[in-house]
Structures are given as structure tokens and as C-alpha cells.
Design an enzyme around this catalytic site. Structure first.
Site, PDB file in Angstrom:
ATOM      1  N   ARG A 181      -0.308   2.290  13.112  1.00 28.41           N
ATOM      2  CA  ARG A 181      -1.153   1.179  12.653  1.00 28.41           C
ATOM      3  C   ARG A 181      -0.987   0.843  11.181  1.00 28.41           C
ATOM      4  NH1 ARG A 181      -3.644   5.032  14.537  1.00 28.41           N
ATOM      5  NH2 ARG A 181      -4.614   5.481  12.537  1.00 28.41           N
ATOM      6  N   HIS A 182      -0.171   1.648  10.478  1.00 30.60           N
ATOM      7  CA  HIS A 182      -0.029   1.439   9.028  1.00 30.60           C
ATOM      8  C   HIS A 182       1.403   1.123   8.631  1.00 30.60           C
ATOM      9  CE1 HIS A 182      -3.862   3.700   9.023  1.00 30.60           C
ATOM     10  NE2 HIS A 182      -4.132   2.929   7.981  1.00 30.60           N
ATOM     11  N   GLU A 204      -8.983  -1.473  13.448  1.00 34.69           N
ATOM     12  CA  GLU A 204      -9.585  -2.329  12.416  1.00 34.69           C
ATOM     13  C   GLU A 204      -8.628  -3.478  12.137  1.00 34.69           C
ATOM     14  OE1 GLU A 204     -10.697  -0.529   8.547  1.00 34.69           O
ATOM     15  OE2 GLU A 204     -10.005  -2.418   7.676  1.00 34.69           O
ATOM     16  N   ARG A 226       0.851  -1.199   0.000  1.00 38.88           N
ATOM     17  CA  ARG A 226       0.000   0.000   0.000  1.00 38.88           C
ATOM     18  C   ARG A 226       0.882   1.243   0.000  1.00 38.88           C
ATOM     19  NH1 ARG A 226      -5.529  -1.591   2.099  1.00 38.88           N
ATOM     20  NH2 ARG A 226      -5.630  -3.642   1.106  1.00 38.88           N
ATOM     21  N   SER A 270     -11.458  -6.422   7.045  1.00 38.46           N
ATOM     22  CA  SER A 270     -12.599  -5.915   6.277  1.00 38.46           C
ATOM     23  C   SER A 270     -13.078  -7.034   5.376  1.00 38.46           C
ATOM     24  CB  SER A 270     -12.191  -4.737   5.386  1.00 38.46           C
ATOM     25  OG  SER A 270     -12.113  -3.561   6.131  1.00 38.46           O
ATOM     26  N   GLU A 276       0.462   4.080   0.862  1.00 40.35           N
ATOM     27  CA  GLU A 276      -0.214   5.088   1.670  1.00 40.35           C
ATOM     28  C   GLU A 276       0.833   5.993   2.290  1.00 40.35           C
ATOM     29  OE1 GLU A 276      -2.147   2.222   4.126  1.00 40.35           O
ATOM     30  OE2 GLU A 276      -4.005   2.278   2.969  1.00 40.35           O
ATOM     31  N   ARG A 293      -1.901  -6.466  12.191  1.00 41.18           N
ATOM     32  CA  ARG A 293      -2.946  -5.901  13.057  1.00 41.18           C
ATOM     33  C   ARG A 293      -3.446  -6.978  14.036  1.00 41.18           C
ATOM     34  NH1 ARG A 293      -5.976  -1.432  10.347  1.00 41.18           N
ATOM     35  NH2 ARG A 293      -4.301  -0.111   9.567  1.00 41.18           N
TER      36      ARG A 293
END
Ligand code: ATP
Ligand code: MG
Length: 432
Positions: free
Chosen positions: A222-223, A355, A214, A358, A216, A406
Site C-alpha cells: 500500500r506504500h 486509507e 515520502r 486524510s 518511508e 490508493r
């Protein structure tokens, strides 16, 4: 030839027997007439005691020259000794230096000298010599093993899908472009489209445990930019069916970890509680209410902000689902509800404010899927081979993706995701 033993296997009842140990010099204390060495290996620490009277001159001289973190092989006799740390010690008859270590060390592997996470990650191999660090990875390894055992038992088939891909899974900009010969390609952000295509293959229930990438920009606890994703997809199942599999998996893996990782959990001081089934299921609308009544503003139809996640985490202990998400803020492949298309069959699994997964029941009708792709501002032409799998008999299906890091954070109550990866990739870090 003597058997090599781990430190943990040396127990008082072996008193008098000969053994071989290999490991690192954790600490060395030279009291003149006696030398104590703490030898560390994967399983723990054992004391090696060399009284000058019982040790050859040559060996005693050799022991004097040892320094911290030298790698040694020790041959000796097990001696029951109430004064020694574990009630047992080794009286050496021979010690071989297998590798020397430069001094000073960039990081103190005993952990006595505290270091920042960045410094630790720069010398991760040394950091991992600390039992409380290696314990995390021993547990993560077991967790992934128990996940596989569980999914296999549930009838899932492990697949491997490409990580070099031609276009985005969900559109968006979270992709790392790479050069693929004369073309541009990307690192896969999710196995989503491939695992869905497998639903048209007849394999029925599939899973993959593999990296996702990712791009991001955010730099949060958390990432990461490279994650291990535990993905499943199952035909003839709806959202509720795969939610049941997910909660069952979480509970089973927690039970297995509790049973098989006692030492590691103790080292980490973690008392794992087994959650009760079924997990609570909150409607998205309830979540909006809970968050707003806690004083954090969340507009209906919006994704959870960090503040909203935190507010929710204060109210909700442990694991819970959020379901019936607005269709707009979920990807195109998520099935809208027939009677209320603004709502979808998408769900998230949360652990407090985090989270962890998903998932959703997916759109399996070709024309609806095309419409959904267009509605999200994407071009169906770039999804040609994916869409083709929906034309010749695509069963209804559902699935989810569970972030391995996670989940490890949730299992071990770890606050920074970087602690759960050997060599994390984040906004600033690409080495080691
Ligand atoms: P978030 O909203 O927390 O950024 P997401 O909704 O973008 O996550 P999904 O695309 O739903 O993430 O991915 C499925 C799961 O993969 C997530 O629930 C999470 O466990 C994990 N995951 C996704 N992106 C990341 C990331 N950048 N770092 C760590 N884990 C991630
Ligand atoms: Mg998500």
C-alpha cells in the site's frame, strides 16, 4: 492517402473498404497456404489474413519473415468474415515493417507465459502491451480527468506548488534530502503548507494534483515513495463541508468511470458499484470498540495498526469516514475541538481496510498554531513564512489529500499499489 484506423474501428459494415492499420505483431501463424497475423494496437487486436492465392509472391515472402512484436503498417481491404475473431479481418495489399523486435523477448506480451511483478516492472513497456495492464492506466487517466472536471465545477482553482522545499511539512523523518546548490533541501512530502498559505491569498478554493515524496522505509503493498496526491483546500469551510465534497467526488468519479471506461472495466472483469451517499461516519471511539470487539487490541489514542485496519475492513464494506481522531496522533495543523481539545476535526476516508484520504479542518489562528507546533516538538522558527500567512487575515479553512494510487486500487480492487503506477518507486526500486 487512406485514414489510419484503430483495430476497434474495423467493423463488419466496413466490408470492402480500404484501410491502414499500425501496430505490433501479436501472433503469427503460417499454415503454408495461408498466413494469419494478429495485429495489436492500443485499442485491441485484429486478424490480418493473407491467403497465398490472393497475395502477391513478394508480399507473401515478406509476411513469412515477420516475427513477434515487429511493428508493422498494414494496408488492405476490410472483409466481413464470420470465422474471424471479431467477425471481420483485413486482406493485406501491402505491409511495411516499421521496426523489428529482437527475439527472444524478456517478457511475453500476450501474458501466456506468467511473470512475477518484478520481472514485469523491469520490462514495463512490454508489460503495458497487455490489454489488462494498459486498461489500468487508461482508467487512471480518465479518473484524474474526471476529478479535475468535478473540482473545476465545484469552483476550485488548480495551483502548482514547489516540490523542492527547505523544510519538512510536518516534521518527522519521512523526507528525502537533496543538494540544492550549497544548501540542503528536501523533496516535498505534501503541498499542505502551501495550499494553506493560499487560503490567505483569497483564491478561496484550490486544488493540486502532483507528486509527493515520502522517505518511508516500509515495504508494503500500500506504500510507495513517490505518489500522486490529489489535494484540496477550501476557505470558509469546515471538516464536514470538505468531507461532503470528497464523498461527492468519489461517487461522481465512479459514475463517470463506469460510463466512459466500459471496455477497460470489462477487460479487468471489474463490476464497479456506485456507493450510496452519504458515506457512513464512524467516530474514532467507535472504531476502537469495533476493532477491540473483533479480537484485535487497539489502545485508545493510538493510530490504527495494520491488524486494526484489517479488522475494521472486515466489518465495514465500501467507503466510510473515521472522524474525531485524537489530536495527539494527527499533525499540528489539525484543529482541536473547542470543547474537548484531545479530540480533533481530523478525518480519514477508508475503503474497506485501506486509507484513501486524510483531511481536517485546520487551525487558522496564529497563536494557537504556534502553540500546536511547539507541542509537537517542532520549532516555529522553521515555519516562519508559513506562519506569516496567518497574521494578516487568514480565513477558517479545511481540506484533504486523496492518494491517486490508493483511489485507483479501490476503484479497481487492486491489491498491490505498484500495479497502479507506470514506474513505481519503492524501497528497492529506482529504475526503470
Ligand atoms: P498511511 O497511514 O496509510 O501510511 P498516511 O496517513 O501516512 O498514510 P497521509 O499523510 O495522510 O498518509 O497522506 C494522505 C493520503 O496520501 C493518504 O491517505 C494516501 O491516500 C496517500 N499516501 C500517503 N502516503 C502514501 C504512500 N507512502 N504510498 C501511497 N499513498 C500514500
Ligand atoms: Mg493519513
Amino acid at each position: 492517402m487512406l485514414d489510419r484506423r484503430y483495430s476497434k474501428e474495423i467493423i463488419p459494415s466496413l466490408d470492402g473498404s480500404q484501410t491502414i492499420l499500425m501496430g505490433w505483431v501479436h501472433e503469427i501463424r503460417d499454415l503454408g497456404g495461408i498466413i494469419f497475423i494478429l495485429l495489436r494496437d492500443r485499442e485491441g487486436i485484429i486478424q490480418v489474413t493473407a491467403p497465398s492465392k490472393k497475395t502477391s509472391k513478394e508480399l507473401f515472402k515478406k509476411l513469412r519473415k515477420l516475427k513477434k512484436e515487429y511493428v508493422i503498417e498494414v494496408q488492405g481491404t476490410v472483409k466481413k468474415s464470420p470465422k474471424a475473431p471479431r467477425g471481420v479481418e483485413i486482406i493485406p495489399s501491402n505491409v511495411k515493417v516499421l521496426a523489428e523486435s529482437q527475439q527472444p523477448l524478456p517478457l511475453d506480451p500476450t501474458g501466456k507465459v506468467k511473470a512475477e511483478l518484478d520481472t514485469r516492472l523491469d520490462s514495463r513497456f512490454l508489460d503495458l502491451r497487455r490489454p489488462e495492464i494498459s486498461a489500468i492506466f487508461k482508467i487512471k487517466s480518465k479518473m484524474l480527468h474526471f476529478v479535475r472536471v468535478f473540482l473545476e465545477k465545484e469552483g476550485f482553482i488548480e495551483i502548482n506548488t514547489p516540490k523542492l522545499v527547505a523544510s519538512a511539512t510536518e516534521g518527522g523523518t519521512e523526507l528525502f534530502p537533496i543538494t540544492y546548490f550549497e544548501r540542503e533541501a528536501f523533496l516535498g512530502q505534501s503541498p499542505q503548507l502551501y495550499k494553506q498559505m493560499m487560503m490567505a491569498s483569497g483564491l478561496d478554493k484550490v486544488y493540486e494534483i502532483a507528486p509527493i515524496f515520502r522517505a518511508e522505509e516500509h515495504d508494503t503493498p500500500r506504500h510507495l515513495n513517490e505518489v500522486i496526491s490529489i489535494d484540496i483546500e477550501a476557505a470558509f469551510m469546515n471538516h464536514e463541508d470538505v468531507m461532503k465534497i470528497l464523498e461527492k467526488l468519489i461517487v461522481k468519479v465512479i459514475k463517470d468511470v463506469k460510463r466512459h471506461c466500459k471496455d477497460e472495466l470489462e477487460i479487468l472483469g471489474r463490476e464497479l458499484e456506485t456507493p450510496k451517499l452519504p458515506f457512513e461516519r464512524l467516530e474514532y471511539e467507535e472504531v476502537v470498540e469495533i476493532v477491540n470487539s473483533s479480537g484485535v487490541h487497539l489502545k485508545h489514542g493510538e493510530d490504527l495498526s495494520r491488524a486494526a485496519e484489517k479488522a475494521l475492513g472486515e466489518t465495514m464494506p465500501g467507503y466510510y469516514f473515521i472522524k474525531s481522531w485524537p489530536t495527539n496522533i494527527k499533525p499540528f495543523y489539525v484543529m482541536p475541538k473547542e470543547d474537548d481539545p484531545n479530540k480533533s476535526y481530523a478525518f480519514d476516508l477508508m475503503y474497506r481496510d485501506l486509507e484513501v484520504s486524510s483531511g481536517a479542518m485546520r487551525v487558522h489562528e496564529h497563536d494557537l498554531l504556534v502553540e500546536r507546533i511547539k507541542r509537537q516538538g517542532l520549532n516555529p522558527i522553521s515555519f516562519k513564512s508559513y506562519l506569516s500567512a496567518f497574521k494578516y487575515g487568514m480565513p477558517p479553512h479545511a481540506g484533504w489529500g486523496l492518494g491517486a494510487e490508493r483511489f485507483t486500487m479501490a476503484l479497481l480492487d487492486i491489491k498491490n499499489i505498484r500495479e497502479t503506477v507506470l514506474f513505481p518507486r519503492d524501497r528497492r526500486r529506482l529504475t526503470p
